[in-house]
Design an enzyme around this catalytic site. Structure first.
Site, PDB file in Angstrom:
ATOM      1  N   HIS A 150      74.797  -7.024  15.273  1.00  0.00           N
ATOM      2  CA  HIS A 150      75.952  -7.472  16.063  1.00  0.00           C
ATOM      3  C   HIS A 150      75.847  -8.935  16.457  1.00  0.00           C
ATOM      4  O   HIS A 150      76.550  -9.389  17.356  1.00  0.00           O
ATOM      5  CB  HIS A 150      76.131  -6.592  17.293  1.00  0.00           C
ATOM      6  N   THR A 163      73.715  -7.126   8.879  1.00  0.00           N
ATOM      7  CA  THR A 163      74.767  -6.546   8.047  1.00  0.00           C
ATOM      8  C   THR A 163      75.622  -7.645   7.444  1.00  0.00           C
ATOM      9  O   THR A 163      75.723  -8.740   8.000  1.00  0.00           O
ATOM     10  CB  THR A 163      75.672  -5.593   8.854  1.00  0.00           C
ATOM     11  N   LYS A 182      80.045  -6.851   9.147  1.00  0.00           N
ATOM     12  CA  LYS A 182      80.702  -7.084  10.433  1.00  0.00           C
ATOM     13  C   LYS A 182      81.171  -8.541  10.480  1.00  0.00           C
ATOM     14  O   LYS A 182      82.173  -8.853   9.874  1.00  0.00           O
ATOM     15  CB  LYS A 182      79.782  -6.647  11.572  1.00  0.00           C
TER      16      LYS A 182
HETATM   17  C1  LIG Z   1      76.930  -1.035  12.550  1.00  0.00           C
HETATM   18  C2  LIG Z   1      75.453  -1.041  12.841  1.00  0.00           C
HETATM   19  C3  LIG Z   1      74.515  -0.846  11.813  1.00  0.00           C
HETATM   20  C4  LIG Z   1      74.935  -0.453  10.434  1.00  0.00           C
HETATM   21  O1  LIG Z   1      75.555  -1.506   9.759  1.00  0.00           O
HETATM   22  P1  LIG Z   1      76.357  -1.171   8.410  1.00  0.00           P
HETATM   23  O2  LIG Z   1      76.187  -2.351   7.549  1.00  0.00           O
HETATM   24  O3  LIG Z   1      77.766  -0.919   8.846  1.00  0.00           O
HETATM   25  O4  LIG Z   1      75.744   0.056   7.837  1.00  0.00           O
HETATM   26  C5  LIG Z   1      73.177  -0.996  12.102  1.00  0.00           C
HETATM   27  N1  LIG Z   1      72.760  -1.312  13.352  1.00  0.00           N
HETATM   28  C6  LIG Z   1      73.622  -1.483  14.369  1.00  0.00           C
HETATM   29  C7  LIG Z   1      73.109  -1.828  15.722  1.00  0.00           C
HETATM   30  C8  LIG Z   1      75.000  -1.339  14.147  1.00  0.00           C
HETATM   31  O5  LIG Z   1      75.851  -1.467  15.156  1.00  0.00           O
END
Ligand SMILES: *Cc1c(COP(=O)(O)O)cnc(C)c1O
Length: 407
Positions: free
Chosen positions: A217, A245, A248
């Site tokens: 995040h 990621t 996001k």
């Molecule tokens: C959304 C999230 C993930 C997973 O990410 P994706 O790429 O969507 O699988 C991992 N850790 C946290 C803290 C998240 O909020």
């Protein structure tokens, strides 16, 4: 076994507990995000504004990202056609990993299907690589970390959320010679609070533990090049493994770890969740690489994002709504009742064209149900005005308390 009855009973349990999930069917319009179209169950449609998306900076419609994807799609076709080991490694995957390693100033990076898979596959595999590994995991870690820590079946210790003293107690109680790893997050997405990165790295140094930081995040959004909170706080080099990621703030798809060349080589070689699955489509890898590259120099977007979050928080606070404010970009409004929370979300959508998913148990503890807004630089002043007016009206309608903003 009566399989059909078992299915019915399992679904009924969720309905009884009020935790059966229904998905809202929305279609983004490229170039107009956060505006989108909602299709109701009866097939009728309504224009809406998305206020709970994770495409925090609108990169999912960035022309540079889309151009990179189109180029790779036209050059190579739809899918990669194989696992990384068997014909599925392309120049696009290598470029993406180089871009990520450069972002985090690590020797190497490894791309997975998602950050969920990256967490699960890496954490479970580290148990194979370091026999007897004890994993210390924050109590509020994401489901993918919990799953990775649980699988592999070794020793685990759960420390109270962000409680460095508790973590120290647990570390001190274990055999000093045992291999150890501390797994935590830089921003916990439900409250929007920060993990104590510096303090945890200090403890890791003291007790000879590895550190594993989920920056999902934060990547793209924090730090002078978008490498996350650890970069912002000058702690990035102290971490052994950083997880992020591409789905996001980077607006595309996929997940990764960044670490030393040897660490990445070991995970690459041992993790079933990396080895036995088809690699990302080249167009996805190309789009993600373009997004990572672009955000390294897009401080104006990060500034606009933070400004937008500050404005929304200030305006909701000014009306006396109970905002949970830890200074991050996430804006949770405490409702504290699952029925109210769902009802407010339904009314916002149907009456105001505002889409915010209610966050209820088990995602958050009972009694802390909330609406969680994710403002972005692509939300215009009118979007914010409409949201603030709608919340004001709803809060009065539902006769909810106006409270002082909570820490
Ligand atoms: C959304 C999230 C993930 C997973 O990410 P994706 O790429 O969507 O699988 C991992 N850790 C946290 C803290 C998240 O909020």
């Amino acid at each position: 076994m009566d399989y059909d009855s078992a299915l019915t009973a399992s679904l009924q349990r969720l309905h009884d507990e009020g935790r059966y999930r229904t998905f809202i069917d929305i279609e983004r319009r490229q170039g107009q995000y956060p505006h989108a179209v909602w299709t109701r169950p009866d097939g009728t449609q309504k224009d809406i504004t998305v206020w709970c998306g994770n495409d925090y900076l609108g990169m999912g419609q960035n022309p540079v990202v889309l151009a990179a994807m189109h180029e790779a799609l036209d050059a190579t076709g739809a899918g990669s056609g194989g696992t990384r080991n068997i014909s599925g490694t392309t120049v696009y995957h290598k470029r993406l990993e180089a871009e990520i390693a450069d972002l985090h100033r690590t020797e190497a990076a490894l791309v997975f299907t998602s950050a969920y898979i990256a967490n699960d596959a890496t954490l479970s595999t580290l148990r194979t690589i370091f026999p007897g590994l004890i994993i210390y995991s924050d109590a509020l870690n994401h489901a993918s970390i919990i799953e990775g820590v649980r699988r592999g079946g070794g020793e685990k210790r759960i420390f109270r959320h962000n409680d460095v003293a508790h973590l120290r107690e647990l570390l001190a109680a274990d055999d000093p010679a045992a291999p150890k790893l501390i797994a935590f997050e830089s921003i916990y997405s439900m409250d929007g609070d920060f993990g104590p990165i510096r303090e945890i790295c200090d403890l890791a140094d003291e007790f000879g533990a590895l550190t594993y930081l989920d920056e999902v995040h934060a990547v793209g959004m924090y730090g002078p090049r978008g490498a996350g909170v650890a970069e912002r706080d000058g702690q990035m080099r102290r971490l052994d493994i950083i997880n992020g990621t591409l789905a996001k703030a980077y607006g595309v798809f996929g997940g990764y770890i960044a670490a030393s060349a040897k660490m990445v080589d070991a995970v690459r070689s041992y993790a079933p969740g990396f080895i036995f699955t088809t690699s990302l489509p080249p167009a996805v890898a190309a789009g993600a690489a373009a997004s990572v590259r672009l955000l390294k120099t897009a401080q104006h977007l990060r500034d606009a994002h933070q400004a937008q979050a500050r404005i929304l928080k200030a305006r909701l606070k000014a009306m006396g709504l109970p905002i949970i404010d830890h200074g991050s970009h996430i804006v949770p409004v405490h409702v504290g009742n699952p029925v109210h929370c769902k009802m407010m979300s339904d009314m916002l959508l149907e009456n105001h064209g505002i889409y915010v998913q209610p966050i209820n148990f088990p995602t958050v503890p009972r009694g802390t149900e909330r609406l969680r807004f994710t403002p972005s630089p692509v939300h215009g002043p009118q979007d914010v005005d409409r949201l603030v007016r709608a919340m004001d009206e709803l809060w009065s309608q539902c006769a909810l308390n106006r409270a002082e903003a909570v820490a």
